[in-house]
Design a protein around this motif. Structure first.
Motif, PDB file in Angstrom:
ATOM      1  N   UNK A 122       7.286 -10.686  -3.466  1.00 17.12           N
ATOM      2  CA  UNK A 122       7.362  -9.806  -4.634  1.00 17.12           C
ATOM      3  C   UNK A 122       6.054  -9.040  -4.767  1.00 17.12           C
ATOM      4  N   UNK A 123       6.161  -7.800  -5.249  1.00 18.47           N
ATOM      5  CA  UNK A 123       5.016  -6.897  -5.336  1.00 18.47           C
ATOM      6  C   UNK A 123       4.597  -6.704  -6.788  1.00 18.47           C
ATOM      7  N   UNK A 124       3.302  -6.754  -7.035  1.00 15.30           N
ATOM      8  CA  UNK A 124       2.726  -6.386  -8.327  1.00 15.30           C
ATOM      9  C   UNK A 124       1.876  -5.136  -8.088  1.00 15.30           C
ATOM     10  N   UNK A 125       2.498  -3.975  -8.264  1.00 13.06           N
ATOM     11  CA  UNK A 125       1.860  -2.729  -7.837  1.00 13.06           C
ATOM     12  C   UNK A 125       0.652  -2.361  -8.692  1.00 13.06           C
ATOM     13  N   UNK A 126       0.718  -2.621  -9.974  1.00 16.70           N
ATOM     14  CA  UNK A 126      -0.416  -2.262 -10.823  1.00 16.70           C
ATOM     15  C   UNK A 126      -1.643  -3.102 -10.509  1.00 16.70           C
ATOM     16  N   UNK A 144      -3.810  -6.504  -1.842  1.00 17.78           N
ATOM     17  CA  UNK A 144      -3.530  -5.550  -0.769  1.00 17.78           C
ATOM     18  C   UNK A 144      -4.149  -4.209  -1.139  1.00 17.78           C
ATOM     19  N   UNK A 145      -4.322  -3.366  -0.114  1.00 18.66           N
ATOM     20  CA  UNK A 145      -4.924  -2.057  -0.319  1.00 18.66           C
ATOM     21  C   UNK A 145      -4.292  -1.051   0.635  1.00 18.66           C
ATOM     22  N   UNK A 146      -4.546   0.217   0.379  1.00 17.31           N
ATOM     23  CA  UNK A 146      -4.004   1.285   1.210  1.00 17.31           C
ATOM     24  C   UNK A 146      -4.386   2.625   0.614  1.00 17.31           C
ATOM     25  N   UNK A 147      -4.018   3.697   1.284  1.00 12.85           N
ATOM     26  CA  UNK A 147      -4.300   5.025   0.769  1.00 12.85           C
ATOM     27  C   UNK A 147      -3.476   5.276  -0.489  1.00 12.85           C
ATOM     28  N   UNK A 148      -4.046   6.043  -1.402  1.00 18.16           N
ATOM     29  CA  UNK A 148      -3.402   6.273  -2.694  1.00 18.16           C
ATOM     30  C   UNK A 148      -2.005   6.871  -2.530  1.00 18.16           C
ATOM     31  N   UNK A 149      -1.871   7.821  -1.625  1.00 17.63           N
ATOM     32  CA  UNK A 149      -0.565   8.464  -1.415  1.00 17.63           C
ATOM     33  C   UNK A 149       0.468   7.452  -0.928  1.00 17.63           C
ATOM     34  N   UNK A 150       0.061   6.586  -0.018  1.00 15.83           N
ATOM     35  CA  UNK A 150       0.978   5.583   0.514  1.00 15.83           C
ATOM     36  C   UNK A 150       1.377   4.574  -0.559  1.00 15.83           C
TER      37      UNK A 150
END
Length: 390
Positions: A122-126, A144-150
């Motif tokens: 499960x993902x907690x995006x905020x 987790x991390x990544x580019x803002x657009x992704x």
């Protein structure tokens, strides 16, 4: 339209140990299931589940969903192997390579990717964290991390399974996203022809060329360094080779993204479609001198074509594919076709009407014209279902 987004996990040492143990257990179970499938000639999930499900859960301690995914992964591997054997990927049926590939069970690497569904992940995006199942229990708060657009695409459009992957000492989650397609331009104002090559990676019928000379020089340097390190075969050489592993592939991918983005943006701005060559057999068709063969076989032409296709699909730009035969020898003005029309690699000079142009530009005009004819005949835009955008 399906796209794939890759995000980087930032687990603590304890979390990383649990993830590593989970991958090893899942792949050991999948390898054992593959041997059972090979012995019993059982390659379908439902049938294989009857022979392996209970023992996988008991021996490796996998949860119900993880055991199901291990079995399905095994069946998918055999399906891929069968397709590769049928398509000649391992040579003729009488060859030793074909016999080796078909004569033994599939084996999974200890750190091969493992699929996760929404019951296991499960993902907690905020908060930029995930909760993920492992053999040591459920891990919560794995960053987790990544580019803002992704990350925006991931939060808005994620749908389906995600794959847990360990590569080069780093952890990743590869998530499938369902992206809405743009409204297709059903009345394009002509087509933008794109000719793919080596000296010029892509040349358009508008006169734009994406030169590959500088890139090819850098790739040649990388190949020489890789060969030198392999011959040296010391510990320090191996460390350096490992550090540079994948560098060329990442550079090529970045270049293909930039080229495809410019081509699609130009077609969208001018209200046109895009005409591409049919890439099937491009390496077999090309006749090159020996020094150029490595460059041809190592450049990801299919990747560039797929990037153009999915970006165009997202923007609503129609894409058609044309037969590339003789596009480099045909005059785009009078359509006379002859090998003598190409006095050199870069020059096209028609022997009938006297038309002179850059060879790649002339070919792109032929592709543009053929693309319009294909569109008039009722062809539809086609794009791959799955592409990597991270």
């Amino acid at each position: 339209m399906k796209l794939v987004v890759r995000v980087k996990l930032l687990p603590t040492p304890l979390q990383a140990a649990a993830l590593e143990a989970t991958l090893h257990a899942c792949n050991e179970a999948a390898t054992w299931a593959a041997s059972v499938a090979f012995e019993n000639e059982t390659r379908r999930p439902l049938e294989l589940r009857k022979h392996t499900y209970a023992e996988i859960r008991e021996r490796w301690g996998l949860g119900a969903q993880a055991a199901q995914h291990a079995i399905k992964k095994t069946c998918d591997a055999y399906t891929t192997l069968k397709a590769n054997l049928r398509n000649g990927r391992y040579g003729r049926p009488s060859s030793r390579r074909h016999a080796r590939a078909s004569g033994k069970p599939v084996v999974f690497r200890p750190q091969a990717a493992q699929p996760y569904d929404d019951r296991m992940l499960s993902w907690q995006h905020q908060a930029h964290t995930v909760s993920i199942w492992t053999t040591a229990g459920r891990l919560k708060g794995v960053a987790f991390t990544g580019q803002a657009e992704q990350l925006e695409v991931l939060a808005a459009h994620r749908k389906g399974e995600s794959d847990l992957l360990f590569r080069d000492g780093k952890w990743f989650l590869i998530a499938t996203c369902e992206i809405p397609e743009g409204d297709l331009n059903t009345h394009p104002d002509g087509f933008l022809g794109v000719d793919l090559g080596i000296v010029n990676i892509a040349a358009t019928s508008d006169g734009e060329r994406h030169s590959g000379r500088r890139i090819n020089r850098k790739r040649e340097q990388d190949r020489k360094l890789r060969s030198k390190l392999q011959k040296k075969n010391t510990k320090s050489a191996k460390r350096r080779a490992k550090k540079h592993a994948g560098k060329e592939a990442r550079r090529n991918k970045d270049i293909n993204h930039k080229i495809s983005r410019r081509i699609v943006a130009e077609a969208e701005r001018t209200g046109r479609g895009i005409a591409l060559e049919t890439l099937t057999g491009i390496r077999e068709r090309a006749r090159l001198r020996k020094p150029q063969r490595t460059t041809l076989h190592s450049w990801p032409f299919a990747q560039l074509g797929s990037f153009i296709a999915y970006k165009a699909k997202k923007a609503g730009v129609p894409v058609v594919y044309v037969d590339p035969a003789y596009t480099s020898q045909e005059c785009s003005q009078c359509h006379h076709t002859a090998r003598g029309n190409r006095p050199s690699q870069a020059v096209f000079a028609c022997r009938v009407c006297g038309f002179v142009d850059h060879a790649d530009h002339n070919a792109s005009h032929n592709i543009r014209q053929r693309g319009w004819m294909v569109w008039v005949c009722g062809a539809q835009s086609t794009a791959p279902e799955l592409n990597l955008i991270a």
